[in-house]
Enzyme design. Structure first.
Site, PDB file in Angstrom:
ATOM      1  N   ILE A  13      15.732   5.517 -78.176  1.00  0.00           N
ATOM      2  CA  ILE A  13      16.626   5.610 -79.339  1.00  0.00           C
ATOM      3  C   ILE A  13      16.048   4.835 -80.517  1.00  0.00           C
ATOM      4  O   ILE A  13      16.106   5.289 -81.672  1.00  0.00           O
ATOM      5  CB  ILE A  13      18.054   5.105 -79.007  1.00  0.00           C
ATOM      6  CG1 ILE A  13      18.590   5.808 -77.753  1.00  0.00           C
ATOM      7  CG2 ILE A  13      18.995   5.355 -80.187  1.00  0.00           C
ATOM      8  CD1 ILE A  13      19.945   5.329 -77.282  1.00  0.00           C
ATOM      9  N   ALA A  85      16.655  -3.457 -74.598  1.00  0.00           N
ATOM     10  CA  ALA A  85      17.423  -3.670 -73.376  1.00  0.00           C
ATOM     11  C   ALA A  85      16.706  -2.992 -72.229  1.00  0.00           C
ATOM     12  O   ALA A  85      15.879  -2.108 -72.437  1.00  0.00           O
ATOM     13  CB  ALA A  85      18.827  -3.062 -73.512  1.00  0.00           C
ATOM     14  N   GLU A  86      17.025  -3.432 -71.030  1.00  0.00           N
ATOM     15  CA  GLU A  86      16.734  -2.613 -69.849  1.00  0.00           C
ATOM     16  C   GLU A  86      17.868  -1.609 -69.798  1.00  0.00           C
ATOM     17  O   GLU A  86      19.039  -1.974 -69.896  1.00  0.00           O
ATOM     18  CB  GLU A  86      16.723  -3.489 -68.586  1.00  0.00           C
ATOM     19  CG  GLU A  86      15.524  -4.411 -68.493  1.00  0.00           C
ATOM     20  CD  GLU A  86      14.210  -3.658 -68.252  1.00  0.00           C
ATOM     21  OE1 GLU A  86      14.260  -2.535 -67.702  1.00  0.00           O
ATOM     22  OE2 GLU A  86      13.142  -4.181 -68.610  1.00  0.00           O
ATOM     23  N   ASP A 137      28.898   3.319 -73.810  1.00  0.00           N
ATOM     24  CA  ASP A 137      30.264   3.586 -73.339  1.00  0.00           C
ATOM     25  C   ASP A 137      30.453   3.144 -71.891  1.00  0.00           C
ATOM     26  O   ASP A 137      31.580   3.063 -71.404  1.00  0.00           O
ATOM     27  CB  ASP A 137      30.628   5.073 -73.495  1.00  0.00           C
ATOM     28  CG  ASP A 137      29.719   6.024 -72.722  1.00  0.00           C
ATOM     29  OD1 ASP A 137      28.738   5.563 -72.098  1.00  0.00           O
ATOM     30  OD2 ASP A 137      29.988   7.247 -72.747  1.00  0.00           O
ATOM     31  N   GLU A 138      29.347   2.846 -71.190  1.00  0.00           N
ATOM     32  CA  GLU A 138      29.454   2.512 -69.765  1.00  0.00           C
ATOM     33  C   GLU A 138      30.189   1.195 -69.531  1.00  0.00           C
ATOM     34  O   GLU A 138      30.642   0.924 -68.432  1.00  0.00           O
ATOM     35  CB  GLU A 138      28.066   2.501 -69.116  1.00  0.00           C
ATOM     36  CG  GLU A 138      27.374   3.834 -69.309  1.00  0.00           C
ATOM     37  CD  GLU A 138      26.121   4.060 -68.471  1.00  0.00           C
ATOM     38  OE1 GLU A 138      25.973   3.433 -67.420  1.00  0.00           O
ATOM     39  OE2 GLU A 138      25.300   4.895 -68.889  1.00  0.00           O
ATOM     40  N   TYR A 162      23.696  -2.678 -64.738  1.00  0.00           N
ATOM     41  CA  TYR A 162      23.343  -2.336 -66.134  1.00  0.00           C
ATOM     42  C   TYR A 162      24.564  -2.497 -67.039  1.00  0.00           C
ATOM     43  O   TYR A 162      24.531  -3.214 -68.046  1.00  0.00           O
ATOM     44  CB  TYR A 162      22.788  -0.903 -66.224  1.00  0.00           C
ATOM     45  CG  TYR A 162      22.798  -0.337 -67.633  1.00  0.00           C
ATOM     46  CD1 TYR A 162      21.981  -0.880 -68.627  1.00  0.00           C
ATOM     47  CD2 TYR A 162      23.646   0.719 -67.985  1.00  0.00           C
ATOM     48  CE1 TYR A 162      21.995  -0.375 -69.935  1.00  0.00           C
ATOM     49  CE2 TYR A 162      23.662   1.226 -69.278  1.00  0.00           C
ATOM     50  CZ  TYR A 162      22.838   0.680 -70.249  1.00  0.00           C
ATOM     51  OH  TYR A 162      22.859   1.170 -71.534  1.00  0.00           O
ATOM     52  N   ASN A 191      26.045   9.069 -73.677  1.00  0.00           N
ATOM     53  CA  ASN A 191      24.664   9.414 -73.273  1.00  0.00           C
ATOM     54  C   ASN A 191      23.931  10.167 -74.370  1.00  0.00           C
ATOM     55  O   ASN A 191      24.434  11.167 -74.892  1.00  0.00           O
ATOM     56  CB  ASN A 191      24.684  10.311 -72.041  1.00  0.00           C
ATOM     57  CG  ASN A 191      25.069   9.568 -70.787  1.00  0.00           C
ATOM     58  OD1 ASN A 191      26.163   9.020 -70.699  1.00  0.00           O
ATOM     59  ND2 ASN A 191      24.171   9.534 -69.822  1.00  0.00           N
TER      60      ASN A 191
END
Ligand code: NAD
Ligand code: TYD
Length: 359
Positions: A13, A85-86, A137-138, A162, A191
Site C-alpha cells: 500500500i 508493519a508486519e 478493520d481487523e 496481527y 482488505n
C-alpha cells in the site's frame, strides 16, 4: 512545500500511495520513505520514481529510535504517514513476536519522535502537523454472516496476533491524542488488492498459482467474507483524511464490496480465462479443478464489512473502482510484471510456501 515522512513505503500500500501522491502533486511535495526492506519491502516497487529530486529513501527499522530521531532532526516533517508493519495474519500465527516489536514498539518510536520534533514549549503543536496512522478493520474482530457492519464506534475485539498488535498500535495513537492532544488521525481500512501486493495474500497468490497451473488453496469452507477495496481508492482516502480529516478522529475506509473467498477465486479464474488469448498454453489449465480446500486458518475471522458512512459524509470520499474493473487492472499488472513476481517468489518465499501449504 509539504514534507511527508512515509514509513513502509516499499510495501504494497505504501508504494501505491507514493505513486498516487507524485501523480497528484508532482514537484509540489517532498516524500521521505523510511523502510527496513523486510521480505515484504521491495525497491522495485518504486523504480520509476526513485530518481525524483523530491524523493528520498532511507533504509531503517522503525524500532530503531536513534535512526528515526536522525530523520526528524535532519528534516522538517509536516505529515507522517505510518504504513510500516508486519501485515500477514498467517505469519503472525506462526511467529507473533516480530508483530509486537514492529507494530507496537515501532509505532511508539514513531509517535515519540514526531511528538518530540513537533511539540512546542506550551504543549501545543504547530498548525498543519499530522500523524496519519494506517490501520485495519481487523481490529474490530469478526462479524456474523447475516448482518452488521464495523463502525468507528464498534468496540475493538481483535483475534489474531496481527490484529491484536494493530489494535495495540491504534490504542497507543489514541492515548497520545487523548493525553498530549497529539495531532493525529487513524484510518481503519478493509482488505486491499491491486499492483505490487506480495503473493502471500489471497488475490496475488491465486493469480500466481493459477498462471503456473498450481492448486488454488482455499481455507476451511471458503465462505469467509472480506470487503475488498482497490488500493488506489485507499491511497486517495488517506490523502483526503490528511487534508480534510478532523484532528483526533478515526475514519473507517471500505469498499462496499463483500465477497466470499470462494467467489473471489472463481472470479479470478473466469477473468484470467477471459484475458488470456486462446493461443496461450496456460489458459487450458486454468479451471475450477485447481481449487483445493485446505485446513482452515486457526481462529479464522468469519466476516469483515466496513460502514464507510463517516468518511463519506464528513470528507466526501467513497470507493470508485468496481471490483470487476479493479481485478482486471490487477491481473493486467501481474501479466505485465512477470519478472517482479519471479523475483519476489524466489528464495525465502519458496520456504514460506512449502511450510505453509502442502498443496
Ligand atoms: P506490506 O507487508 O506489503 O508492507 C509493509 C512494509 O513495511 C514493507 O515495505 C516492509 O519492508 C516495511 N516494514 C516492515 N517492518 C518494518 C520495520 N520494522 N521498520 C521499517 N519498515 C518495516 O503491508 P501492506 O499490505 O502494504 O500494509 C501497509 C499498512 O496498511 C499496514 O500497517 C497494514 O496493517 C495496513 N493495512 C493493510 C491492509 C491490506 O489489505 N493489505 C488493509 C488495511 C490496513
Ligand atoms: P489474506 O489475503 O491473508 O487477508 P486477511 O487474512 O488479512 O483478510 O486472506 C484473505 C482471506 O482469504 C482470508 O479469509 C483467508 C483466505 N485465504 C485462503 O483461503 N487461502 C489462502 O491461500 C490465503 C492466503 C488466504
Amino acid at each position: 512545500m509539504r514534507t511527508y515522512l512515509v514509513t513502509g513505503g516499499a510495501g504494497f500500500i505504501g508504494s501505491n500511495f507514493i505513486h498516487y501522491m507524485f501523480n497528484k502533486y508532482g514537484d509540489d511535495i517532498r516524500i521521505i520513505n523510511v523502510d527496513k526492506l523486510t521480505y515484504a519491502g521491495n525497491l522495485e516497487n518504486l523504480k520509476d520514481i526513485e530518481d525524483r529530486k523530491n524523493y528520498t529513501f532511507v533504509r531503517a527499522d522503525i524500532t530503531d529510535a536513534a535512526a528515526i530521531e536522525q530523520i526528524f532532526m535532519k528534516n522538517d516533517i509536516d505529515v507522517v504517514v505510518h504504513f510500516a508493519a508486519e501485515s500477514h495474519v498467517d505469519r503472525s500465527i506462526r511467529n507473533p513476536e516480530v508483530f509486537v516489536k514492529t507494530n507496537v514498539l515501532g509505532t511508539l518510536v514513531m509517535l515519540n519522535n514526531a511528538k518530540a520534533s513537533w511539540e512546542k514549549a506550551d504543549g501545543t503543536y504547530p498548525e498543519g502537523k499530522k500523524f496519519l496512522h494506517v490501520s485495519t478493520d481487523e481490529v474490530y474482530g469478526s462479524l456474523e454472516e447475516d448482518g452488521g457492519y464495523f463502525y468507528e464506534t464498534t468496540p475493538y475485539a481483535p483475534h489474531s496476533p496481527y490484529s491484536a498488535s494493530k489494535a495495540s498500535s491504534d490504542m497507543l495513537v489514541k492515548s497520545y491524542m487523548d493525553t498530549y492532544k497529539f495531532p493525529a488521525n487513524i484510518t481503519n481500512c478493509s482488505n486491499n488488492y491491486g499492483p505490487y501486493q506480495f503473493p502471500e495474500k489471497l488475490i496475488p497468490l491465486i493469480i500466481n498459482n493459477a498462471l503456473h497451473g498450481k492448486k488454488l488453496p482455499v481455507y476451511g469452507d471458503g465462505k469467509n467474507v472480506r470487503d475488498w477495496l482497490y488500493v488506489m481508492d485507499h491511497a486517495k482516502a488517506i490523502d483526503m483524511v490528511i487534508n480534510e480529516g478532523k484532528l483526533f478522529e478515526t475514519y473507517n475506509v471500505g469498499g462496499h464490496n463483500e465477497k466470499q473467498n470462494i467467489e473471489i477465486i472463481k472470479i479470478i479464474i473466469e477473468t484470467l480465462r477471459e484475458m488470456l488469448p486462446d493461443s496461450d498454453p496456460r489458459k487450458a489449465a486454468i479451471t475450477e479443478d485447481l481449487i483445493t480446500y485446505v485446513e482452515d486458518r486457526k481462529g479464522h475471522d468469519r466476516r469483515y464489512a466496513i460502514a464507510p458512512d463517516k468518511i463519506k459524509s464528513e470528507i466526501g470520499w467513497e470507493p470508485e473502482t468496481m471490483f470487476k474493473d479493479g481485478i482486471k487492472l490487477t491481473i493486467k499488472w501481474y501479466f505485465e510484471h512477470e519478472d517482479w513476481m519471479k523475483n519476489v517468489t524466489s528464495g525465502d518465499y519458496m520456504n514460506y510456501y512449502s511450510q505453509m501449504y502442502s498443496v
